[in-house]
Design a protein around this motif. Sequence first.
Motif, PDB file in Angstrom:
ATOM      1  N   ARG A   1      40.417   9.655  12.195  1.00 42.78           N
ATOM      2  CA  ARG A   1      39.260   9.058  11.515  1.00 42.78           C
ATOM      3  C   ARG A   1      39.698   8.226  10.309  1.00 42.78           C
ATOM      4  O   ARG A   1      39.027   7.264   9.953  1.00 42.78           O
ATOM      5  CB  ARG A   1      38.275  10.142  11.058  1.00 42.78           C
ATOM      6  CG  ARG A   1      37.470  10.781  12.183  1.00 42.78           C
ATOM      7  CD  ARG A   1      36.268  11.523  11.618  1.00 42.78           C
ATOM      8  NE  ARG A   1      36.645  12.549  10.644  1.00 42.78           N
ATOM      9  CZ  ARG A   1      36.923  13.810  10.946  1.00 42.78           C
ATOM     10  NH1 ARG A   1      36.870  14.214  12.212  1.00 42.78           N
ATOM     11  NH2 ARG A   1      37.245  14.663   9.992  1.00 42.78           N
ATOM     12  N   GLY A   2      40.795   8.631   9.690  1.00 44.09           N
ATOM     13  CA  GLY A   2      41.235   7.949   8.485  1.00 44.09           C
ATOM     14  C   GLY A   2      41.966   6.650   8.748  1.00 44.09           C
ATOM     15  O   GLY A   2      42.285   5.900   7.796  1.00 44.09           O
TER      16      GLY A   2
ATOM     17  N   GLU B   1      42.060  15.170  14.327  1.00 44.32           N
ATOM     18  CA  GLU B   1      40.868  14.317  14.341  1.00 44.32           C
ATOM     19  C   GLU B   1      40.663  13.653  12.998  1.00 44.32           C
ATOM     20  O   GLU B   1      40.302  12.475  12.922  1.00 44.32           O
ATOM     21  CB  GLU B   1      39.635  15.130  14.736  1.00 44.32           C
ATOM     22  CG  GLU B   1      39.611  15.532  16.199  1.00 44.32           C
ATOM     23  CD  GLU B   1      38.308  16.210  16.583  1.00 44.32           C
ATOM     24  OE1 GLU B   1      37.354  16.150  15.773  1.00 44.32           O
ATOM     25  OE2 GLU B   1      38.239  16.807  17.659  1.00 44.32           O
ATOM     26  N   ALA B   2      40.893  14.375  11.910  1.00 50.87           N
ATOM     27  CA  ALA B   2      40.714  13.812  10.576  1.00 50.87           C
ATOM     28  C   ALA B   2      41.705  12.674  10.339  1.00 50.87           C
ATOM     29  O   ALA B   2      41.357  11.655   9.711  1.00 50.87           O
ATOM     30  CB  ALA B   2      40.892  14.903   9.528  1.00 50.87           C
TER      31      ALA B   2
ATOM     32  N   HIS C   1      43.879  24.595   1.546  1.00 53.56           N
ATOM     33  CA  HIS C   1      43.735  24.121   2.922  1.00 53.56           C
ATOM     34  C   HIS C   1      44.457  25.041   3.910  1.00 53.56           C
ATOM     35  O   HIS C   1      43.937  25.331   4.998  1.00 53.56           O
ATOM     36  CB  HIS C   1      44.293  22.698   3.033  1.00 53.56           C
ATOM     37  CG  HIS C   1      43.971  22.019   4.324  1.00 53.56           C
ATOM     38  ND1 HIS C   1      43.037  21.009   4.425  1.00 53.56           N
ATOM     39  CD2 HIS C   1      44.451  22.192   5.582  1.00 53.56           C
ATOM     40  CE1 HIS C   1      42.954  20.593   5.677  1.00 53.56           C
ATOM     41  NE2 HIS C   1      43.816  21.306   6.399  1.00 53.56           N
TER      42      HIS C   1
ATOM     43  N   LEU D   1      44.096  19.153  12.188  1.00 53.14           N
ATOM     44  CA  LEU D   1      43.925  17.984  11.324  1.00 53.14           C
ATOM     45  C   LEU D   1      43.987  16.682  12.122  1.00 53.14           C
ATOM     46  O   LEU D   1      43.798  15.602  11.563  1.00 53.14           O
ATOM     47  CB  LEU D   1      45.002  17.985  10.233  1.00 53.14           C
ATOM     48  CG  LEU D   1      44.735  17.132   8.998  1.00 53.14           C
ATOM     49  CD1 LEU D   1      43.602  17.718   8.167  1.00 53.14           C
ATOM     50  CD2 LEU D   1      46.000  17.015   8.150  1.00 53.14           C
TER      51      LEU D   1
ATOM     52  N   LYS E   1      43.565  10.971   2.826  1.00 54.93           N
ATOM     53  CA  LYS E   1      42.140  11.047   3.157  1.00 54.93           C
ATOM     54  C   LYS E   1      41.829  12.321   3.934  1.00 54.93           C
ATOM     55  O   LYS E   1      40.724  12.856   3.872  1.00 54.93           O
ATOM     56  CB  LYS E   1      41.705   9.834   3.982  1.00 54.93           C
ATOM     57  CG  LYS E   1      41.883   8.495   3.292  1.00 54.93           C
ATOM     58  CD  LYS E   1      41.527   7.366   4.249  1.00 54.93           C
ATOM     59  CE  LYS E   1      41.844   5.994   3.661  1.00 54.93           C
ATOM     60  NZ  LYS E   1      41.602   4.908   4.650  1.00 54.93           N
ATOM     61  N   ALA E   2      42.832  12.792   4.687  1.00 52.91           N
ATOM     62  CA  ALA E   2      42.625  13.949   5.552  1.00 52.91           C
ATOM     63  C   ALA E   2      42.924  15.267   4.855  1.00 52.91           C
ATOM     64  O   ALA E   2      42.408  16.315   5.262  1.00 52.91           O
ATOM     65  CB  ALA E   2      43.501  13.822   6.802  1.00 52.91           C
TER      66      ALA E   2
END
Length: 392
Positions: free
Chosen positions: A390-391, A386-387, A350, A384, A338-339
């Motif tokens: 969040r996931g 925080e991502a 990326h 990455l 997801k990230a």
Amino acid sequence: MSRQNYTFTSESVSEGHPDKVCDRISDAILDALIAEDPLARVACETFATTNRVVIGGEVGLTDQAKLAEYMERIPDIARACIRDIGYEQDKFHWDTVEITNLLHEQSAHIAQGVTGERGDEGAGDQGIMFGYATNETPEMMPAPILFAHAVLKRLAEARKSGEASVLGPDAKSQFSVRYENGKPVGVTSVVLSHQHLDPSLSSGDVRAIVEPYIRDVLPEGWLRGDTEWWVNPTGTFVIGGPDGDAGLTGRKIIVDTYGGAAPHGGGAFSGKDPTKVDRSAAYASRYLAKNVVAAGLADRCTVQLSYAIGVAKPLSIYVDTHGTGKMDEAAIEAAIPKAMDLTPRGIRTHLDLNRPIYERTAAYGHFGRAPDADGGFSWERTDLAEALQRGL
């Protein structure tokens, strides 16, 4: 529960080690080709021995007609690497070494696997790649390999500045680090073999030269009265580099990664463009593991990715937090895709890998380095975290 009190050892080699000379040449050639053609596909291998360097492998260019033009520059690139490393020995001198360039066009069958039948970009090969991170050092690297690299890098700086001009380019280091309660606290043994240009120097003389730099690099208090020192334990070390021992690209994969503190999938990095998941997915695995630790999800983390040639998506994602996880490992595994897009194209985009940023990775480790302003070591960023959170 994992052991908390133990001694672990890792080694490193200098930029003048024969294998590292070859890694440097292969990555310098890769950088030169990517600078001309960001989509260049390169698999460059180098072999070095007494008075001889042989370069081989495959190159695929957007405009293949330019291949012959680029190939004319290869010997000069190799000589520049050898000169910068510092080899001016009678039997291995940057100006007189014989260089044979056998690079040729990339196999059409490999190229079709990467391009894919539907125009999507598949992995350049099958394989497994591992990334690792630990909070035992600020760089999120295992202490033994981190300091084994740091000492050799500091000695190379001293040699090139003239501060320690009696030292030669070839060297190996090894530190045995004592862990207590899971944290590194000291060095039980120091092993350093360093080429020197004065044959009259004894092992004790070499130790007197290198010891201040070792003490400068290691944390205060890590060297104690009972630390064992083994400096040039075989005695004289004047004949070094490819004249003393042949070198080959890709033979120092444990030095390049985590010093044996984490699994390795077996693929080498140097000389390979980022469509080769041996390289790019190993960088992505490190990036993911480091961000898991940076996010506070674990104190230690191993990430494994696997791929099939010609297939874009990873076949599997595996996470091991070694009993230090704050979240379920399966949940972290589910959060990772997801990230970040883990297709070869997604990784390259990326981490911005289609740049000439690879020659600098050829010595002193691909991991644990500070990200550069031009995009070098982008896989060392912690952006990455925080991502990932969040996931979950």
